[in-house]
Structures are given as structure tokens and as C-alpha cells.
Design a protein around this motif. Sequence first.
Motif, mmCIF file in Angstrom:
data_model
loop_
_atom_site.group_PDB
_atom_site.id
_atom_site.type_symbol
_atom_site.label_atom_id
_atom_site.label_comp_id
_atom_site.label_asym_id
_atom_site.label_seq_id
_atom_site.Cartn_x
_atom_site.Cartn_y
_atom_site.Cartn_z
ATOM 1 N N SER A 185 0.699 -1.181 0.128
ATOM 2 C CA SER A 185 0.114 -0.108 0.168
ATOM 3 C C SER A 185 0.670 1.171 -0.044
ATOM 4 O O SER A 185 1.863 1.299 0.490
ATOM 5 C CB SER A 185 -0.859 0.043 1.146
ATOM 6 O OG SER A 185 -0.303 -0.031 2.386
ATOM 7 N N VAL A 186 0.411 2.482 -0.652
ATOM 8 C CA VAL A 186 0.971 3.619 -0.730
ATOM 9 C C VAL A 186 0.467 4.685 0.011
ATOM 10 O O VAL A 186 -0.825 4.862 0.058
ATOM 11 C CB VAL A 186 1.094 3.980 -2.025
ATOM 12 C CG1 VAL A 186 1.920 5.201 -2.184
ATOM 13 C CG2 VAL A 186 1.901 2.946 -2.990
ATOM 14 N N SER A 187 1.203 5.524 0.851
ATOM 15 C CA SER A 187 0.660 6.912 1.522
ATOM 16 C C SER A 187 1.649 8.063 0.928
ATOM 17 O O SER A 187 2.710 7.781 0.812
ATOM 18 C CB SER A 187 0.471 6.694 3.043
ATOM 19 O OG SER A 187 1.675 6.584 3.359
ATOM 20 N N VAL A 188 0.796 9.002 0.699
ATOM 21 C CA VAL A 188 1.660 10.202 0.314
ATOM 22 C C VAL A 188 1.394 11.588 1.127
ATOM 23 O O VAL A 188 0.448 11.828 1.556
ATOM 24 C CB VAL A 188 1.386 10.450 -1.185
ATOM 25 C CG1 VAL A 188 2.066 11.648 -2.053
ATOM 26 C CG2 VAL A 188 1.528 9.289 -2.138
ATOM 27 N N ARG A 189 2.514 12.323 1.094
ATOM 28 C CA ARG A 189 2.703 13.514 1.818
ATOM 29 C C ARG A 189 3.407 14.490 0.935
ATOM 30 O O ARG A 189 4.252 14.020 0.213
ATOM 31 C CB ARG A 189 3.128 13.606 3.183
ATOM 32 C CG ARG A 189 2.410 12.524 4.369
ATOM 33 C CD ARG A 189 1.004 13.312 4.704
ATOM 34 N NE ARG A 189 0.170 12.344 5.519
ATOM 35 C CZ ARG A 189 -0.699 11.336 5.104
ATOM 36 N NH1 ARG A 189 -0.873 11.110 3.848
ATOM 37 N NH2 ARG A 189 -1.267 11.004 6.097
ATOM 38 N N SER A 190 2.905 15.775 0.792
ATOM 39 C CA SER A 190 3.559 16.816 -0.172
ATOM 40 C C SER A 190 3.532 18.195 0.641
ATOM 41 O O SER A 190 2.961 18.503 1.487
ATOM 42 C CB SER A 190 2.823 16.640 -1.344
ATOM 43 O OG SER A 190 1.406 17.008 -1.379
ATOM 44 N N ASP A 191 4.463 19.132 0.039
ATOM 45 C CA ASP A 191 4.455 20.346 0.289
ATOM 46 C C ASP A 191 4.838 21.217 -0.882
ATOM 47 O O ASP A 191 5.603 20.690 -1.676
ATOM 48 C CB ASP A 191 5.104 20.728 1.748
ATOM 49 C CG ASP A 191 4.860 22.266 2.123
ATOM 50 O OD1 ASP A 191 3.646 22.813 1.821
ATOM 51 O OD2 ASP A 191 5.925 22.879 2.653
ATOM 52 N N LEU A 192 4.329 22.565 -1.009
ATOM 53 C CA LEU A 192 4.784 23.330 -1.905
ATOM 54 C C LEU A 192 5.649 24.550 -1.744
ATOM 55 O O LEU A 192 5.096 25.102 -0.381
ATOM 56 C CB LEU A 192 3.594 23.741 -2.984
ATOM 57 C CG LEU A 192 3.703 24.859 -3.820
ATOM 58 C CD1 LEU A 192 4.587 24.227 -5.206
ATOM 59 C CD2 LEU A 192 2.527 25.526 -4.110
ATOM 60 N N SER A 193 6.787 24.970 -1.987
ATOM 61 C CA SER A 193 7.669 25.828 -1.380
ATOM 62 C C SER A 193 6.905 27.111 -1.576
ATOM 63 O O SER A 193 6.124 27.423 -2.550
ATOM 64 C CB SER A 193 9.139 26.006 -1.971
ATOM 65 O OG SER A 193 9.130 26.187 -3.534
ATOM 66 N N SER A 194 7.141 28.221 -0.622
ATOM 67 C CA SER A 194 6.715 29.480 -0.734
ATOM 68 C C SER A 194 6.960 30.158 -1.807
ATOM 69 O O SER A 194 5.862 31.043 -2.084
ATOM 70 C CB SER A 194 7.188 29.997 0.529
ATOM 71 O OG SER A 194 8.552 30.407 0.602
ATOM 72 N N ASP A 195 7.896 30.029 -2.467
ATOM 73 C CA ASP A 195 8.268 30.740 -3.806
ATOM 74 C C ASP A 195 7.652 29.865 -5.036
ATOM 75 O O ASP A 195 7.997 30.409 -6.057
ATOM 76 C CB ASP A 195 9.666 31.060 -3.907
ATOM 77 C CG ASP A 195 10.606 29.899 -4.242
ATOM 78 O OD1 ASP A 195 10.059 28.624 -3.807
ATOM 79 O OD2 ASP A 195 11.935 29.816 -4.446
ATOM 80 N N LEU A 196 7.043 28.757 -4.874
ATOM 81 C CA LEU A 196 6.245 27.995 -5.814
ATOM 82 C C LEU A 196 7.323 27.423 -6.832
ATOM 83 O O LEU A 196 6.941 26.867 -7.716
ATOM 84 C CB LEU A 196 5.467 29.001 -6.736
ATOM 85 C CG LEU A 196 4.376 29.574 -6.058
ATOM 86 C CD1 LEU A 196 3.406 30.417 -7.058
ATOM 87 C CD2 LEU A 196 3.692 28.834 -5.152
ATOM 88 N N SER A 197 8.671 27.201 -6.443
ATOM 89 C CA SER A 197 9.586 26.682 -7.222
ATOM 90 C C SER A 197 10.075 25.285 -7.146
ATOM 91 O O SER A 197 10.127 24.553 -7.817
ATOM 92 C CB SER A 197 11.061 27.464 -6.920
ATOM 93 O OG SER A 197 11.813 27.060 -5.642
ATOM 94 N N SER A 198 9.380 24.561 -6.272
ATOM 95 C CA SER A 198 9.612 23.188 -5.817
ATOM 96 C C SER A 198 8.578 22.581 -4.920
ATOM 97 O O SER A 198 7.601 23.196 -4.346
ATOM 98 C CB SER A 198 11.101 23.245 -4.925
ATOM 99 O OG SER A 198 12.074 23.570 -5.472
ATOM 100 N N ILE A 199 8.179 21.439 -4.985
ATOM 101 C CA ILE A 199 7.435 20.384 -4.414
ATOM 102 C C ILE A 199 8.065 19.458 -3.773
ATOM 103 O O ILE A 199 9.095 18.670 -4.341
ATOM 104 C CB ILE A 199 6.369 19.912 -5.509
ATOM 105 C CG1 ILE A 199 5.400 20.844 -5.933
ATOM 106 C CG2 ILE A 199 5.590 18.879 -4.561
ATOM 107 C CD1 ILE A 199 4.624 20.492 -6.832
ATOM 108 N N VAL A 200 8.052 19.142 -2.620
ATOM 109 C CA VAL A 200 8.617 17.989 -1.877
ATOM 110 C C VAL A 200 7.292 17.008 -1.834
ATOM 111 O O VAL A 200 6.249 17.098 -1.494
ATOM 112 C CB VAL A 200 9.195 18.391 -0.273
ATOM 113 C CG1 VAL A 200 7.910 18.784 0.187
ATOM 114 C CG2 VAL A 200 9.538 16.954 0.336
ATOM 115 N N LEU A 201 7.901 15.645 -2.303
ATOM 116 C CA LEU A 201 6.927 14.655 -2.353
ATOM 117 C C LEU A 201 7.347 13.225 -1.656
ATOM 118 O O LEU A 201 8.422 13.080 -1.854
ATOM 119 C CB LEU A 201 6.722 14.372 -3.859
ATOM 120 C CG LEU A 201 5.638 13.074 -4.135
ATOM 121 C CD1 LEU A 201 4.248 13.466 -3.772
ATOM 122 C CD2 LEU A 201 5.705 12.658 -5.583
ATOM 123 N N VAL A 202 6.739 12.814 -0.535
ATOM 124 C CA VAL A 202 7.374 11.828 0.247
ATOM 125 C C VAL A 202 6.274 10.525 0.165
ATOM 126 O O VAL A 202 4.897 10.695 0.344
ATOM 127 C CB VAL A 202 7.328 12.326 1.805
ATOM 128 C CG1 VAL A 202 7.682 11.042 2.595
ATOM 129 C CG2 VAL A 202 8.132 13.315 2.124
#
Length: 471
Positions: A185-202
Motif C-alpha cells: 500500500s502507498v501513502s503520500v505527503r507533500s508540500d509546495l515551497s513558498s516561492d512556488l519553485s519546488s514540490i517535496v513529495l514523500v
Amino acid sequence: MTAVVQETTTMDTHAEEAKWNKISNEEFKIWKKAIPTFYKHISTFKPRLHSNVTNQSRVHKTVVFTDKMFPDVTKGTLTTSVLLALGSDVYEIDVILPIGAHFDSAGNASDVIPQYDAFLKNFEQTKFEPRWKILNDTVEKLYFVNNNGIKFIAVTKGGSVLYFKDEISTAASQYIAESVEAGYSVSVRSDLSSDLSSIVLVTNITKNATEVEKEEATTATNSTTTSIKILDNVDKLGDVKRTIELKDISQCESCKFLKGKDVVVLCDADSTIRFWDLLKPEEEPSLTITDQSEGKLTSFATSTLLPTIFTTGSENGTIKLYDIRLLPQDKDTIDLGKENESLKVIATLSHFDNDSVADIIFSQISACKLISIGESGNVYHWDMSYLFAQDETNGEGNIDDSVVQSECLSFYHTGGFRRVRNVTQKRNTVTSDSIIDDLVCTVDSDDLLTVYIPFTARVETESEESTSNNI
């Protein structure tokens, strides 16, 4: 005879519920003290959604405001919109507010009494069709960006990241997650940087326990693998800029950017918080903090306006506010359960009745404001202006937690859990607007949208009134 027994049981159940509600209401009256629960504006919208989903109340939902602002001075109204994801479908739904909602002061507000009738009549008659679709996956979280031709980003439960334009119903660009073998099974968490330049995907991939392991209450060794991916959000949308592979850690509860886009933080199910400095090539975290002092950590959030501030939320309803600049620079591991291990906490806040913290959202307009969401669906508005003002005038000093609580809890919104019992998880079901201060939208299990602006002026207590009259 059976019918009589059932009727008696039902009556007993209702009586017990009434008794429980009465006790809870009395406890809440004592707890909230002078916390306002009146609204500057509140409205609810129940869209008729064209959906083929069965058992719709259990389908994952997430909501986010757009930047639409359409004022109509003649009618005294302001129209904005939200993006609502229901399973694999994404809708854009207009909502209406009084035109004064987007002004900073009451002096700028319109004298026209808002005329909602035509909008609401049209809303009730409209059967909303999804404007965008995700194939063979479910939306976990939406990010409205309206940048470089991209309207919004959808992160799916399978770990894909999809970029959508306004006029195209399918993804214009995408990062597609690798397929997972059967039995995992898969679970995902994420966030977008404040300058919109990057996404972190866990992405957490966990081996499902067999029936034998379930019966024996055991799990396979090293059953979870976790990867951190930093995705480009400017030149090559969805291109992986960096990957960090992790082993032997529990499922990630939250992941966030800190200090803009320079630091990535993971909070896992074992109440361990790990910090990675992305300016350095090391694969190991630069700092690891374990905190089980308030039970399991359930949420982690960072401020976009104060890039060194972060918070943790716990299963017992405790929220702690920290500043990364106050963390020790001479340690790489801290266990708050051990003697002589401590961190400087800016503030400790708490939910009513130990309501577990499902989510925390910092304001994008005010550096002093944040909201927290309980698993019950209740929304707590916090304004830290009092606390920050004390630090400026008195220097760093210890302020009693009860004082911070009463001064900083500016509003309490009761969620829809009392109306809909079979609520799903509350993460990503509340959004705060990036243009209108304090404007919030929530989505309930039955798709009801509640849009409100709290009235946060405090009412003087009798003792305060008498004191002010004597001065």
C-alpha cells in the motif's frame, strides 16, 4: 415484545446522547471563556455534483480557494470560487460573499445590502460537472498556483503530481509515480515551497500484513520504505531534482519546507521529526528530534511569512510553536523523553476535550495567525499578536500557557461532525484564503461547503468593564 425492547433501547440511546451533549456544552462554556463564536459572515453551499461514485460520503475530499474576485457593487456581493476534489474529479464552484469582505476596514464596505437571491437560485438549479479529471487515481491534495499558465497542482494518493491548466480537462504536465506491486500500500505527503519553485513529495510504501501476521499481531521486518523527492516546479514541471531514500522509519505523517525551500522536514508516526538541509549533499538528516511527551505527533506545519517558525500537533490536542533559530546547533539528535533534553517552546496551545490535531494551516496574509483543525472537524483560529508583543516589550520571558491560550485563541468554529456522524479524515478538508484575511472554507463528508469569516472582537468581561470604568 421485540419492538418494545428496540424502542426502549433507542430512547435510552437518545437520552444518553442528550446527557452527553449537555455535559459537553457546559464544559465548553467554561473552557472557551470569552472566545467569540459569532461570525462576520457565514454561508453554506450544497452543490449538486455529477458523480458516479457510490457511498460518496466516504470518498476522500479536499478543497482550496482560487484567486477569483468578482465584485458586483450594484448587488453588494463578491464572488470567489473554490476547487473541490471528490475522488478523481475536480470541480470549480463559485461562492458568494458580501462585497465588504475583501476590504481592510469597515469604512470601505458597501452600503448596499447584499442581494444573494439570484445567485442562490441559480446555484440550487445547477448540476455541477467536473472540469478536470484524474485517471485511475484519487486526489490527495490540491495546490492553487495560477503561475506560468498552470492553474493548480493535484497530488494523488498513488504518488503522482499532475499540473492542470484552466482550459484543459486533463493534466498538461505530470510526474507519474512508479507502480506498486500487489500486496503493498502507498501513502503520500507533500508540500509546495513558498516561492512556488519546488514540490517535496514523500512516498511511503508498506507491505500489507498477511492474515497470519494480523492474527499474531506481528509485522514483517523492514516493511516500510520511504522516499523523498524534490520536484522542479519552474523549468521542467515534475522533473526530479533530488531523491533521498530512507529505510527503517515509520509512516510519514507530515512533510514541509522550512526556511523557504532550503530545509525539508518530515514528521513520522513514531513522533520523530527529521530535518534535511537541501543546500548540503548529505543523505542523513542534519537534526532529529523525538517528542512523545504529548502522545503521538499527528501534524507538522511551517509558516510561509515567518520562514523559521514551525508547529507540531499531537493526538491529545496539544500544539507547540517553535523557531528553528532556537534549536541547539551543537546536537544532531534530541530525545525530549530523556532527562536534560529540552527545546525552547514559543507557545503551547491546546484543543478542547483533547481533540486530536488533524491539520495546521498558517495564514498567507498575517504572520501572526494560524488555524488548527481537530479530528472532530472543529476549527480553531489562533492569533499570536499578543504573544509576539509580549516578547517585544518584556523580552524573552515565560508566560503561563493558560494566559497564552485565552489571549491567542481568537475564534472557534464548530465543524459538521455533529450533523454528519460518519466523517472521514479531516486533513486537507479546510482551506484559508490567500487574499481575504480570515476567510475559511470547509468541506464536510456530505459535500456541504461552509464559507465563513470570524468576528474576532473580544467582549469585555464584567471585571474588565468595572476596571476600565474606574480608570
